[in-house]
Design a protein around this motif. Sequence first.
Motif, PDB file in Angstrom:
ATOM      1  N   LYS A   2       0.819  -1.204   0.000  1.00 27.44           N
ATOM      2  CA  LYS A   2       0.000   0.000   0.000  1.00 27.44           C
ATOM      3  C   LYS A   2       0.856   1.258   0.000  1.00 27.44           C
ATOM      4  O   LYS A   2       0.537   2.242  -0.681  1.00 27.44           O
ATOM      5  CB  LYS A   2      -0.943  -0.003   1.211  1.00 27.44           C
ATOM      6  N   MET A   5       2.187   1.796  -3.440  1.00 30.45           N
ATOM      7  CA  MET A   5       1.145   2.316  -4.317  1.00 30.45           C
ATOM      8  C   MET A   5       0.918   3.809  -4.080  1.00 30.45           C
ATOM      9  O   MET A   5       0.751   4.588  -5.025  1.00 30.45           O
ATOM     10  CB  MET A   5      -0.163   1.552  -4.105  1.00 30.45           C
ATOM     11  N   THR A 131      -6.691   4.006  -3.678  1.00 30.12           N
ATOM     12  CA  THR A 131      -6.815   2.583  -3.357  1.00 30.12           C
ATOM     13  C   THR A 131      -5.904   2.189  -2.207  1.00 30.12           C
ATOM     14  O   THR A 131      -6.256   1.325  -1.396  1.00 30.12           O
ATOM     15  CB  THR A 131      -6.490   1.731  -4.596  1.00 30.12           C
ATOM     16  N   ALA A 132      -4.744   2.831  -2.120  1.00 24.43           N
ATOM     17  CA  ALA A 132      -3.823   2.547  -1.009  1.00 24.43           C
ATOM     18  C   ALA A 132      -4.476   2.868   0.340  1.00 24.43           C
ATOM     19  O   ALA A 132      -4.186   2.229   1.355  1.00 24.43           O
ATOM     20  CB  ALA A 132      -2.539   3.346  -1.176  1.00 24.43           C
ATOM     21  N   SER A 199      -5.868  -0.688 -10.145  1.00 21.66           N
ATOM     22  CA  SER A 199      -5.436  -0.543  -8.751  1.00 21.66           C
ATOM     23  C   SER A 199      -5.934  -1.661  -7.840  1.00 21.66           C
ATOM     24  O   SER A 199      -5.142  -2.283  -7.127  1.00 21.66           O
ATOM     25  CB  SER A 199      -5.897   0.813  -8.210  1.00 21.66           C
ATOM     26  N   LEU A 203      -3.698  -4.634  -6.103  1.00 22.10           N
ATOM     27  CA  LEU A 203      -3.621  -4.814  -4.660  1.00 22.10           C
ATOM     28  C   LEU A 203      -4.083  -6.211  -4.257  1.00 22.10           C
ATOM     29  O   LEU A 203      -3.472  -6.849  -3.395  1.00 22.10           O
ATOM     30  CB  LEU A 203      -4.488  -3.758  -3.963  1.00 22.10           C
ATOM     31  N   CYS A 206      -1.398  -8.808  -5.023  1.00 20.43           N
ATOM     32  CA  CYS A 206      -0.301  -8.716  -4.058  1.00 20.43           C
ATOM     33  C   CYS A 206      -0.659  -9.397  -2.749  1.00 20.43           C
ATOM     34  O   CYS A 206       0.160 -10.098  -2.152  1.00 20.43           O
ATOM     35  CB  CYS A 206       0.061  -7.249  -3.815  1.00 20.43           C
ATOM     36  N   TYR A 207      -1.913  -9.220  -2.311  1.00 20.40           N
ATOM     37  CA  TYR A 207      -2.352  -9.879  -1.082  1.00 20.40           C
ATOM     38  C   TYR A 207      -2.393 -11.396  -1.254  1.00 20.40           C
ATOM     39  O   TYR A 207      -2.031 -12.149  -0.347  1.00 20.40           O
ATOM     40  CB  TYR A 207      -3.727  -9.363  -0.674  1.00 20.40           C
TER      41      TYR A 207
END
Length: 216
Positions: A2, A5, A131-132, A199, A203, A206-207
Amino acid sequence: MKKMMAVIGVVLIGFCVFLLKLSGFGTDPFSSMNMAVSEYLSISFGIWQLGVNIVLFSIMALRRKILHIRGRYGLMGFGTIVNMVFCGILVDCFQSIYTWMGGGELEFGARCVVLILAVFGICLGCSLYITADLGSAPYDNLGQEIADGIGKSFRICRTVTDLICVTISLIFGGEVGIATLIIACGTGSLVQFFHTKVSRPLLYRCYVKKKQRRMA
């Protein structure tokens, strides 16, 4: 992820504000105001915008303390600091690099291309930054603070603050053009597109990868 980003989003926003300035079609209302006043006072845009951000942040924080309210959203976060400190300074840096490389004014066709790239880029940057979810810039938070305080919609309050910025920019001889109107009124759908297509999927992936590494 995050934090990365948020940083990438702010760098992209700073670069695209520089591109908007280069295009000569105006910038977003807040940047337009700060550019106009900083040029009038012969102060660096980045330093002036940082000062304005600090003032806005201080006023909102003081209001919350005096009225003993928390507000709907937090005022401070990693993204808040990165945006308020570095966004304007990055514009100055990109401008200096461009000047150092011998860059000058662009022809009309090139300016139009730069405008289009800048609008798309700033929307992508905003999407990554939002989004972060690590805190909003003071100016972005201002509209929500006003909306919460007077019971009006955020869109109305943001429109009013944008109009005030545009008015101040015009008073100080700033550039207000089609880019100013596009960013103030017509980028919401494009930001939402990048939310959906870039975005949020980024994310999420990545999670998922992080979770897979933990289970391995």
